[in-house]
Design a protein around this motif. Structure first.
Motif, PDB file in Angstrom:
ATOM      1  N   UNK A  15       0.825  -1.210   0.000  1.00 15.30           N
ATOM      2  CA  UNK A  15       0.000   0.000   0.000  1.00 15.30           C
ATOM      3  C   UNK A  15       0.858   1.258   0.000  1.00 15.30           C
ATOM      4  N   UNK A  16       1.918   1.281   0.821  1.00 10.85           N
ATOM      5  CA  UNK A  16       2.811   2.428   0.844  1.00 10.85           C
ATOM      6  C   UNK A  16       3.471   2.619  -0.518  1.00 10.85           C
ATOM      7  N   UNK A  17       3.882   1.502  -1.141  1.00 12.36           N
ATOM      8  CA  UNK A  17       4.511   1.588  -2.457  1.00 12.36           C
ATOM      9  C   UNK A  17       3.527   2.112  -3.501  1.00 12.36           C
ATOM     10  N   UNK A  18       2.276   1.680  -3.423  1.00 14.32           N
ATOM     11  CA  UNK A  18       1.255   2.206  -4.337  1.00 14.32           C
ATOM     12  C   UNK A  18       1.127   3.718  -4.206  1.00 14.32           C
ATOM     13  N   UNK A  19       1.090   4.212  -2.960  1.00 13.29           N
ATOM     14  CA  UNK A  19       0.926   5.650  -2.757  1.00 13.29           C
ATOM     15  C   UNK A  19       2.126   6.419  -3.293  1.00 13.29           C
ATOM     16  N   UNK A  20       3.325   5.853  -3.114  1.00  9.10           N
ATOM     17  CA  UNK A  20       4.514   6.509  -3.648  1.00  9.10           C
ATOM     18  C   UNK A  20       4.524   6.542  -5.158  1.00  9.10           C
ATOM     19  N   UNK A  21       4.155   5.424  -5.786  1.00  9.38           N
ATOM     20  CA  UNK A  21       4.122   5.377  -7.248  1.00  9.38           C
ATOM     21  C   UNK A  21       3.044   6.304  -7.809  1.00  9.38           C
ATOM     22  N   UNK A  22       1.894   6.380  -7.130  1.00  7.68           N
ATOM     23  CA  UNK A  22       0.833   7.287  -7.568  1.00  7.68           C
ATOM     24  C   UNK A  22       1.274   8.740  -7.465  1.00  7.68           C
ATOM     25  N   UNK A  23       2.001   9.069  -6.407  1.00 12.67           N
ATOM     26  CA  UNK A  23       2.543  10.418  -6.286  1.00 12.67           C
ATOM     27  C   UNK A  23       3.468  10.734  -7.459  1.00 12.67           C
ATOM     28  N   UNK A  24       4.293   9.755  -7.847  1.00 10.03           N
ATOM     29  CA  UNK A  24       5.210   9.956  -8.968  1.00 10.03           C
ATOM     30  C   UNK A  24       4.447  10.206 -10.269  1.00 10.03           C
ATOM     31  N   UNK A  25       3.334   9.492 -10.471  1.00  7.76           N
ATOM     32  CA  UNK A  25       2.518   9.708 -11.666  1.00  7.76           C
ATOM     33  C   UNK A  25       1.981  11.124 -11.678  1.00  7.76           C
ATOM     34  N   UNK A  26       1.493  11.587 -10.523  1.00  7.53           N
ATOM     35  CA  UNK A  26       0.950  12.945 -10.449  1.00  7.53           C
ATOM     36  C   UNK A  26       2.025  14.001 -10.710  1.00  7.53           C
ATOM     37  N   UNK A  27       3.267  13.654 -10.414  1.00  5.75           N
ATOM     38  CA  UNK A  27       4.379  14.581 -10.624  1.00  5.75           C
ATOM     39  C   UNK A  27       5.052  14.374 -11.982  1.00  5.75           C
ATOM     40  N   UNK A  71       6.327  -4.814  -7.850  1.00  2.02           N
ATOM     41  CA  UNK A  71       4.985  -5.190  -8.290  1.00  2.02           C
ATOM     42  C   UNK A  71       4.028  -4.011  -8.188  1.00  2.02           C
ATOM     43  N   UNK A  72       4.094  -3.278  -7.076  1.00  7.76           N
ATOM     44  CA  UNK A  72       3.231  -2.105  -6.910  1.00  7.76           C
ATOM     45  C   UNK A  72       3.535  -1.054  -7.977  1.00  7.76           C
ATOM     46  N   UNK A  73       4.811  -0.866  -8.269  1.00 10.80           N
ATOM     47  CA  UNK A  73       5.197   0.089  -9.312  1.00 10.80           C
ATOM     48  C   UNK A  73       4.629  -0.322 -10.660  1.00 10.80           C
ATOM     49  N   UNK A  74       4.708  -1.613 -10.963  1.00 15.69           N
ATOM     50  CA  UNK A  74       4.187  -2.107 -12.237  1.00 15.69           C
ATOM     51  C   UNK A  74       2.667  -1.930 -12.317  1.00 15.69           C
ATOM     52  N   UNK A  75       1.982  -2.228 -11.215  1.00 16.43           N
ATOM     53  CA  UNK A  75       0.527  -2.078 -11.197  1.00 16.43           C
ATOM     54  C   UNK A  75       0.135  -0.632 -11.478  1.00 16.43           C
ATOM     55  N   UNK A  76       0.805   0.307 -10.822  1.00 21.93           N
ATOM     56  CA  UNK A  76       0.485   1.724 -11.032  1.00 21.93           C
ATOM     57  C   UNK A  76       0.880   2.167 -12.428  1.00 21.93           C
ATOM     58  N   UNK A  77       2.007   1.668 -12.943  1.00 23.40           N
ATOM     59  CA  UNK A  77       2.478   2.052 -14.280  1.00 23.40           C
ATOM     60  C   UNK A  77       1.427   1.709 -15.336  1.00 23.40           C
ATOM     61  N   UNK A  78       0.845   0.520 -15.249  1.00 24.77           N
ATOM     62  CA  UNK A  78      -0.095   0.076 -16.276  1.00 24.77           C
ATOM     63  C   UNK A  78      -1.548   0.408 -15.958  1.00 24.77           C
ATOM     64  N   UNK A  79      -1.881   0.548 -14.669  1.00 25.02           N
ATOM     65  CA  UNK A  79      -3.285   0.708 -14.299  1.00 25.02           C
ATOM     66  C   UNK A  79      -3.493   1.866 -13.327  1.00 25.02           C
ATOM     67  N   UNK A  80      -2.722   2.932 -13.473  1.00 19.20           N
ATOM     68  CA  UNK A  80      -2.774   3.986 -12.450  1.00 19.20           C
ATOM     69  C   UNK A  80      -4.142   4.651 -12.350  1.00 19.20           C
ATOM     70  N   UNK A  81      -4.891   4.738 -13.430  1.00 22.27           N
ATOM     71  CA  UNK A  81      -6.223   5.341 -13.344  1.00 22.27           C
ATOM     72  C   UNK A  81      -7.152   4.483 -12.497  1.00 22.27           C
ATOM     73  N   UNK A  82      -7.089   3.172 -12.689  1.00 23.99           N
ATOM     74  CA  UNK A  82      -7.924   2.275 -11.896  1.00 23.99           C
ATOM     75  C   UNK A  82      -7.504   2.274 -10.435  1.00 23.99           C
ATOM     76  N   UNK A  83      -6.173   2.272 -10.191  1.00 22.10           N
ATOM     77  CA  UNK A  83      -5.679   2.273  -8.808  1.00 22.10           C
ATOM     78  C   UNK A  83      -6.111   3.546  -8.097  1.00 22.10           C
ATOM     79  N   UNK A  84      -6.065   4.662  -8.799  1.00 19.67           N
ATOM     80  CA  UNK A  84      -6.453   5.931  -8.185  1.00 19.67           C
ATOM     81  C   UNK A  84      -7.923   5.917  -7.779  1.00 19.67           C
ATOM     82  N   UNK A  85      -8.745   5.197  -8.534  1.00 24.60           N
ATOM     83  CA  UNK A  85     -10.171   5.095  -8.189  1.00 24.60           C
ATOM     84  C   UNK A  85     -10.383   4.191  -6.976  1.00 24.60           C
ATOM     85  N   UNK A  86      -9.389   3.352  -6.660  1.00 28.81           N
ATOM     86  CA  UNK A  86      -9.486   2.471  -5.500  1.00 28.81           C
ATOM     87  C   UNK A  86      -8.835   3.101  -4.265  1.00 28.81           C
ATOM     88  N   UNK A  87      -8.859   4.413  -4.200  1.00 31.24           N
ATOM     89  CA  UNK A  87      -8.143   5.128  -3.134  1.00 31.24           C
ATOM     90  C   UNK A  87      -8.609   4.693  -1.745  1.00 31.24           C
TER      91      UNK A  87
END
Length: 206
Positions: A15-27, A71-87
Motif C-alpha cells: 500500500x505504501x509503495x502504491x501511494x509513492x508510485x501514484x505520487x510519482x505519476x501525479x508529478x 509489483x506495486x510500481x508495475x501495477x500503477x504504471x499500467x493501471x494507475x487510473x484504476x488504482x487511483x479510483x481504488x483510493x
C-alpha cells in the motif's frame, strides 16, 4: 502472530509503495521515479528507524519487500487510473501498514534498550517517515504536517505509547502489539470517515 505480522507488513509495504508510485505519476515522473518514490515510501521509515538504532536496515535483508515494491510500481504504471479510483481500499491498507510498522518499530526500540519516550518516537518514525520522505522528494510539504490533513501522526503516537506502557508493565509484547495496532487502524479510519484533524492556529486577518 508472526504470520499475521508478516501479512500486515506485506499489505503495508504494498500500500505504501502504491501511494509513492501514484505520487510519482501525479508529478509526471518516469518509471524510475515511480520506483524510487514507491521504495522510499515503503521502506524509508523502517530504514531510518534501523539507522537511528544502529541496526542493519531490515530492507536490505528482505528481498521479498523489493519484489512487492516492484509489483506495486508495475501495477500503477499500467493501471494507475484504476488504482487511483481504488483510493479508499489503498487508504485502508495504508492504515494497516501504519499500525504494524509503528508497533513493530516501537517494540524493536524498546527491546534494544531505548527509554519510553525514545521508543514512542522511534515507533512513530518507523510508521510515518516513509510518507514524509516521499513528499519531500516530490517537492511538497509533507502531508502529515499540512493543515487540513486527517489524523495520522497522533494515532501513531498513541498506539506506540500503548505498546511501551504495556511492555513496561511486564505484559506480553505480542498482546500490546495487537491491541495497539487495532487502535491505530480504528482511529485512522475514523479520522478519514469523520474528517478529524489536528488543531491548527486561526488564519491571520492581516
Amino acid at each position: 502472530m508472526e504470520a499475521a505480522e508478516t501479512a500486515l507488513t506485506a499489505i503495508g509495504i504494498f500500500a505504501f509503495a502504491l501511494s509513492g508510485a501514484l505520487m510519482a505519476v501525479r508529478k509526471d515522473m518516469d518509471v524510475v521515479g515511480m520506483f524510487v518514490l514507491a521504495a522510499i515510501t515503503a521502506v524509508g521509515g523502517g530504514a531510518l528507524r534501523d539507522l537511528l538504532l544502529g541496526l542493519p536496515p531490515a530492507a536490505l535483508r528482505s528481498s521479498w519487500w523489493w519484489i512487492l515494491i516492484a509489483l506495486a510500481t508495475a501495477v500503477v504504471f499500467f493501471f494507475h487510473l484504476a488504482v487511483d479510483r481504488l483510493r479508499r481500499a489503498v487508504l485502508v491498507c495504508d492504515a494497516a501498514g501504519l499500525a504494524v510498522f509503528c508497533t513493530t518499530s516501537t517494540t524493536i526500540a524498546h527491546q534494544v534498550g531505548m527509554g519510553p519516550a525514545e521508543s514512542v518516537l522511534i515507533g512513530a518514525i518507523g510508521g510515518c517517515a516513509g510518507g514524509v520522505l516521499r513528499d519531500v522528494l516530490a517537492g511538497e510539504i509533507p502531508s502529515v504536517l499540512r493543515k487540513g490533513t486527517t489524523l495520522y501522526v497522533l494515532p501513531a503516537l498513541l498506539g506506540c505509547a500503548i505498546v511501551v506502557a504495556v511492555r513496561s508493565a511486564g505484559y506480553e509484547g505480542v498482546t500490546a502489539m495487537i491491541g495497539a495496532s487495532i487502535l491505530i487502524i480504528i482511529l485512522r479510519l475514523l479520522s478519514l470517515w469523520r474528517g478529524w484533524q489536528a488543531p491548527s492556529p486561526k488564519a491571520s486577518r492581516g
